[in-house]
Design a protein around this motif. Structure first.
Motif, PDB file in Angstrom:
ATOM      1  N   ASP A 103       0.876  -1.167   0.000  1.00  0.00           N
ATOM      2  CA  ASP A 103       0.000   0.000   0.000  1.00  0.00           C
ATOM      3  C   ASP A 103       0.917   1.222   0.000  1.00  0.00           C
ATOM      4  O   ASP A 103       1.767   1.364   0.889  1.00  0.00           O
ATOM      5  CB  ASP A 103      -0.881  -0.030   1.256  1.00  0.00           C
ATOM      6  N   SER A 105       0.572   4.125   0.859  1.00  0.00           N
ATOM      7  CA  SER A 105       0.470   4.998   2.026  1.00  0.00           C
ATOM      8  C   SER A 105       1.190   4.421   3.252  1.00  0.00           C
ATOM      9  O   SER A 105       1.235   5.061   4.295  1.00  0.00           O
ATOM     10  CB  SER A 105      -0.999   5.259   2.374  1.00  0.00           C
ATOM     11  N   LYS A 106       1.755   3.230   3.101  1.00  0.00           N
ATOM     12  CA  LYS A 106       2.443   2.573   4.211  1.00  0.00           C
ATOM     13  C   LYS A 106       3.896   2.282   3.829  1.00  0.00           C
ATOM     14  O   LYS A 106       4.219   2.179   2.651  1.00  0.00           O
ATOM     15  CB  LYS A 106       1.721   1.274   4.575  1.00  0.00           C
TER      16      LYS A 106
END
Length: 133
Positions: A103, A105-106
């Motif tokens: 992901d 965003s991670k």
């Protein structure tokens, strides 16, 4: 001339029997992974592939188990991507150092994948994983 023809036949038979090099198989599965193409990804593996957490914890056996696990991941993770950081090839073993994004965003996950090749397919995979904090 006959000996050259014999050599060509032997080399052709070896190529048909053993197919791709260990490094080519590692590339093939990596490309399939990054393209979320399950058939290309699985084509590098033997039907009886064994997948381990290093050094010897068996996670699962068999290409069909691998299909179930990775198909789901390919379908549900649009950001999925594996960046090859470094590779060592020694005989029939390929060791990849990877940064894996699940992901965007991670943080990425750092991993080492060890591929053991015989009979023209990846027979065993060992993972060493450093999960983000």
């Amino acid at each position: 001339m006959k000996s050259i023809l014999t050599l060509i036949v032997v080399l052709t038979a070896a190529t048909l029997t053993f197919g791709q090099t260990p490094e080519e198989l590692a590339d093939l599965q990596l490309n399939g992974y990054n393209n979320r193409d399950i058939e290309t990804f699985l084509s590098a593996y033997s039907d009886s592939v064994k997948v381990y957490n290093f050094p010897a914890t068996l996670l699962y056996t068999g290409k069909e188990n691998m299909r179930k696990r990775y198909s789901d991941m390919f379908d549900k993770m649009p950001d999925l991507h594996c960046e090859l950081v470094n590779r060592i090839v020694e005989g029939h073993t390929v060791i990849d150092h990877e940064n894996v994004t699940f992901d965007k965003s991670k943080p990425t996950m750092r991993a080492i994948a060890i591929y053991k090749v015989s009979e023209g397919k990846i027979q065993e995979v060992y993972f060493i994983v450093e999960r983000p904090q």
